[in-house]
Design a protein around this motif. Structure first.
Motif, PDB file in Angstrom:
ATOM      1  N   SER A 144      17.184   2.389   2.272  1.00  0.00           N
ATOM      2  CA  SER A 144      16.929   3.805   2.060  1.00  0.00           C
ATOM      3  C   SER A 144      18.264   4.512   1.750  1.00  0.00           C
ATOM      4  O   SER A 144      19.166   3.906   1.180  1.00  0.00           O
ATOM      5  CB  SER A 144      16.235   4.410   3.279  1.00  0.00           C
ATOM      6  OG  SER A 144      15.771   5.713   3.005  1.00  0.00           O
TER       7      SER A 144
ATOM      8  N   ASN B  74       7.259  -3.444  10.363  1.00  0.00           N
ATOM      9  CA  ASN B  74       7.129  -3.988   9.008  1.00  0.00           C
ATOM     10  C   ASN B  74       7.446  -5.479   8.873  1.00  0.00           C
ATOM     11  O   ASN B  74       8.443  -5.841   8.255  1.00  0.00           O
ATOM     12  CB  ASN B  74       8.004  -3.172   8.044  1.00  0.00           C
ATOM     13  CG  ASN B  74       7.576  -3.330   6.592  1.00  0.00           C
ATOM     14  OD1 ASN B  74       6.451  -3.677   6.325  1.00  0.00           O
ATOM     15  ND2 ASN B  74       8.491  -3.076   5.668  1.00  0.00           N
TER      16      ASN B  74
ATOM     17  N   LEU C  62      12.839   7.364   8.897  1.00  0.00           N
ATOM     18  CA  LEU C  62      12.625   7.561   7.467  1.00  0.00           C
ATOM     19  C   LEU C  62      12.961   6.305   6.679  1.00  0.00           C
ATOM     20  O   LEU C  62      13.839   5.525   7.060  1.00  0.00           O
ATOM     21  CB  LEU C  62      13.485   8.734   6.968  1.00  0.00           C
ATOM     22  CG  LEU C  62      13.308  10.064   7.698  1.00  0.00           C
ATOM     23  CD1 LEU C  62      14.209  11.125   7.084  1.00  0.00           C
ATOM     24  CD2 LEU C  62      11.846  10.516   7.678  1.00  0.00           C
TER      25      LEU C  62
ATOM     26  N   GLY D 260      12.214   4.327   2.446  1.00  0.00           N
ATOM     27  CA  GLY D 260      11.906   4.551   1.043  1.00  0.00           C
ATOM     28  C   GLY D 260      13.150   4.886   0.250  1.00  0.00           C
ATOM     29  O   GLY D 260      14.186   5.272   0.792  1.00  0.00           O
TER      30      GLY D 260
ATOM     31  N   ASN E  73       9.704   8.805   2.912  1.00  0.00           N
ATOM     32  CA  ASN E  73       8.566   8.187   3.580  1.00  0.00           C
ATOM     33  C   ASN E  73       8.907   8.170   5.067  1.00  0.00           C
ATOM     34  O   ASN E  73      10.077   8.007   5.440  1.00  0.00           O
ATOM     35  CB  ASN E  73       8.308   6.768   3.090  1.00  0.00           C
ATOM     36  CG  ASN E  73       7.674   6.746   1.716  1.00  0.00           C
ATOM     37  OD1 ASN E  73       8.278   7.186   0.743  1.00  0.00           O
ATOM     38  ND2 ASN E  73       6.467   6.221   1.633  1.00  0.00           N
TER      39      ASN E  73
ATOM     40  N   THR F 191       5.045   1.074   4.714  1.00  0.00           N
ATOM     41  CA  THR F 191       5.684   2.117   3.907  1.00  0.00           C
ATOM     42  C   THR F 191       5.503   3.498   4.511  1.00  0.00           C
ATOM     43  O   THR F 191       6.096   4.471   4.037  1.00  0.00           O
ATOM     44  CB  THR F 191       5.106   2.117   2.484  1.00  0.00           C
ATOM     45  OG1 THR F 191       3.669   2.189   2.564  1.00  0.00           O
ATOM     46  CG2 THR F 191       5.498   0.854   1.735  1.00  0.00           C
ATOM     47  N   GLY F 192       4.697   3.620   5.547  1.00  0.00           N
ATOM     48  CA  GLY F 192       4.502   4.893   6.224  1.00  0.00           C
ATOM     49  C   GLY F 192       3.802   5.932   5.376  1.00  0.00           C
ATOM     50  O   GLY F 192       3.076   5.616   4.432  1.00  0.00           O
ATOM     51  N   ASN F 193       4.017   7.202   5.705  1.00  0.00           N
ATOM     52  CA  ASN F 193       3.419   8.333   4.989  1.00  0.00           C
ATOM     53  C   ASN F 193       4.446   8.992   4.072  1.00  0.00           C
ATOM     54  O   ASN F 193       5.603   9.165   4.461  1.00  0.00           O
ATOM     55  CB  ASN F 193       2.917   9.389   5.979  1.00  0.00           C
ATOM     56  CG  ASN F 193       1.676   8.956   6.728  1.00  0.00           C
ATOM     57  OD1 ASN F 193       1.760   8.236   7.723  1.00  0.00           O
ATOM     58  ND2 ASN F 193       0.527   9.402   6.263  1.00  0.00           N
ATOM     59  N   GLU F 194       4.006   9.374   2.883  1.00  0.00           N
ATOM     60  CA  GLU F 194       4.877  10.133   1.989  1.00  0.00           C
ATOM     61  C   GLU F 194       4.998  11.566   2.503  1.00  0.00           C
ATOM     62  O   GLU F 194       4.000  12.174   2.895  1.00  0.00           O
ATOM     63  CB  GLU F 194       4.316  10.136   0.567  1.00  0.00           C
ATOM     64  CG  GLU F 194       4.386   8.787  -0.124  1.00  0.00           C
ATOM     65  CD  GLU F 194       3.966   8.867  -1.578  1.00  0.00           C
ATOM     66  OE1 GLU F 194       3.882   9.997  -2.113  1.00  0.00           O
ATOM     67  OE2 GLU F 194       3.715   7.806  -2.172  1.00  0.00           O
TER      68      GLU F 194
ATOM     69  N   SER G  12      -0.477   6.613   8.598  1.00  0.00           N
ATOM     70  CA  SER G  12      -0.652   5.344   7.893  1.00  0.00           C
ATOM     71  C   SER G  12      -0.196   4.177   8.757  1.00  0.00           C
ATOM     72  O   SER G  12       0.840   4.240   9.420  1.00  0.00           O
ATOM     73  CB  SER G  12       0.154   5.353   6.591  1.00  0.00           C
ATOM     74  OG  SER G  12       0.131   4.071   5.984  1.00  0.00           O
TER      75      SER G  12
END
Length: 373
Positions: free
Chosen positions: A281, A316, A221, A223, A228, A258-261, A254
């Motif tokens: 985070s 990333n 995780l 964000g 995210n 930032t990945g997926n919300e 994705s």
């Protein structure tokens, strides 16, 4: 003033020609032939200073025989080249942070920053690249659909050779071998190639002995609110998919950093037994947040923070920094399956890839939040 050998030869040829003018037409014809011979020799010498290189796309690119000035095409290439040939780099795609400068050296403070091309956005400062006068621009990573056309266009636009070196998680060894051949640094290329191959083979063989049913159910995780997630099958989640059961299964994974919300309710449905958080985070506050106490990983204090120095170990962008994540994560999940520790492999990685002997204090800072509580 230094006078080259070629200048001396041309001067001698001119004197011979002048003498021949006094000796008649026949002699003059002989002088012309000699001048052509000198010109032919000069041309051959110039040609001998270049070579043809076939990149990972099969493109034939003419390069200088000896390469001392290189330029990254973007952020992924910058990370790779800083491990391979930092002394040959004439600039950066992005500014280095203070933590990164502590590893790579303060000299990079004054390096020009070019931006990136061929990525999500093209902000490459072409004038700055031309002013830095690199002998070659190097792009690395996965093969994109229009890669060949894009690289050819950039090469034609700048008048500077551009080469592509394919680099994947399961075969960084081949990428470093290619870079060694490209840059005339075979010893360094072979060293890094052998190191990358040994890492991958070690993790692959270890995981082959751990059945899918016994692999840890986890989530990665990130964000501001921890909402995210890096999804299963995404390019950003390759390390997780290799060593664990990534519970983050979505319809459209994705490929962005930032990945997926996602929602907290969805995390509760997945209920991972272990969570890793990216830096920045909610790792530091999530344990005191009542809303998260229904998640098994948080309730059982089984959550961690992945290091991001010099770049995030997991992704990333997904490039050679993942080699550290590939060693850290399985040793966190299955410590009894390995003969060495997280501390051991961290010190070896920084020494091999960055030439950095970590002090005990630096190692402790790197691993803060990343070790079993």
């Amino acid at each position: 003033m230094r006078i080259s050998k070629q200048s001396i030869l041309r001067g001698a040829a001119s004197l011979l020609c002048a003498g021949a003018l006094c000796m008649g037409v026949t002699a003059f014809a002989g002088c012309s032939s000699g001048d052509q011979a000198v010109s032919s020799q000069s041309s051959q010498a110039a040609q001998s200073q270049t070579r043809m290189f076939t990149d990972s796309l099969g493109r034939e690119v003419e390069l200088p025989a000896n390469i001392e000035r290189i330029c990254p095409s973007g952020h992924t290439a910058q990370q790779v080249l800083l491990t391979m040939a930092p002394d040959k780099m004439v600039g950066l795609s992005q500014t280095l942070s203070d933590d990164q400068l502590a590893i790579f050296g303060d000299r990079f403070k004054d390096y020009p920053v070019f931006g990136a091309v061929l990525g999500a956005k093209d902000d490459l400062n072409r004038e700055a690249v031309a002013a830095a006068d690199p002998q070659v621009i190097i792009d690395t990573g996965e093969v994109k659909n229009d890669a060949e056309e894009s690289l050819d266009a950039l090469q034609d636009q700048l008048g500077i050779p551009v080469v592509f070196v394919e680099a994947y998680l399961d075969d960084y060894g081949a990428a470093y071998k290619t870079l060694g051949e490209l840059l005339g640094m075979e010893d360094r290329g072979n060293e890094l190639s052998a190191y990358c191959d040994s890492i991958y083979e070690d993790v692959e063989s270890t995981m082959a002995a751990i059945p899918e049913s016994e692999r840890v159910n986890m989530a990665y995780l990130l964000g501001e609110n921890g909402l995210n997630a890096i999804a299963k099958t995404s390019v950003q989640g390759q390390v997780i998919d290799m060593v664990a059961n990534n519970v983050v299964v979505v319809d459209d994974a994705s490929g962005k950093g930032t990945g997926n919300e996602i929602s907290l309710e969805q995390i509760a449905v997945w209920d991972p037994e272990l969570i890793i958080f990216q830096k920045g985070s909610i790792y530091g506050t999530v344990g005191d947040d009542p809303a998260w106490q229904g998640i098994a990983a948080i309730a059982n204090d089984n959550y961690y923070e992945v290091s991001n120095n010099p770049w995030c170990w997991m992704n990333n962008p997904p490039t050679v920094n993942q080699l550290m994540g590939m060693q850290w994560l399985p040793r966190l999940l299955y410590p009894d399956a390995f003969d060495d520790s997280i501390q051991d492999v961290t010190k070896e990685y920084y020494k091999t890839m960055y030439g950095r002997d970590l002090t005990d204090a630096e190692l402790s800072e790197l691993l803060e939040g990343a070790l079993p509580k």
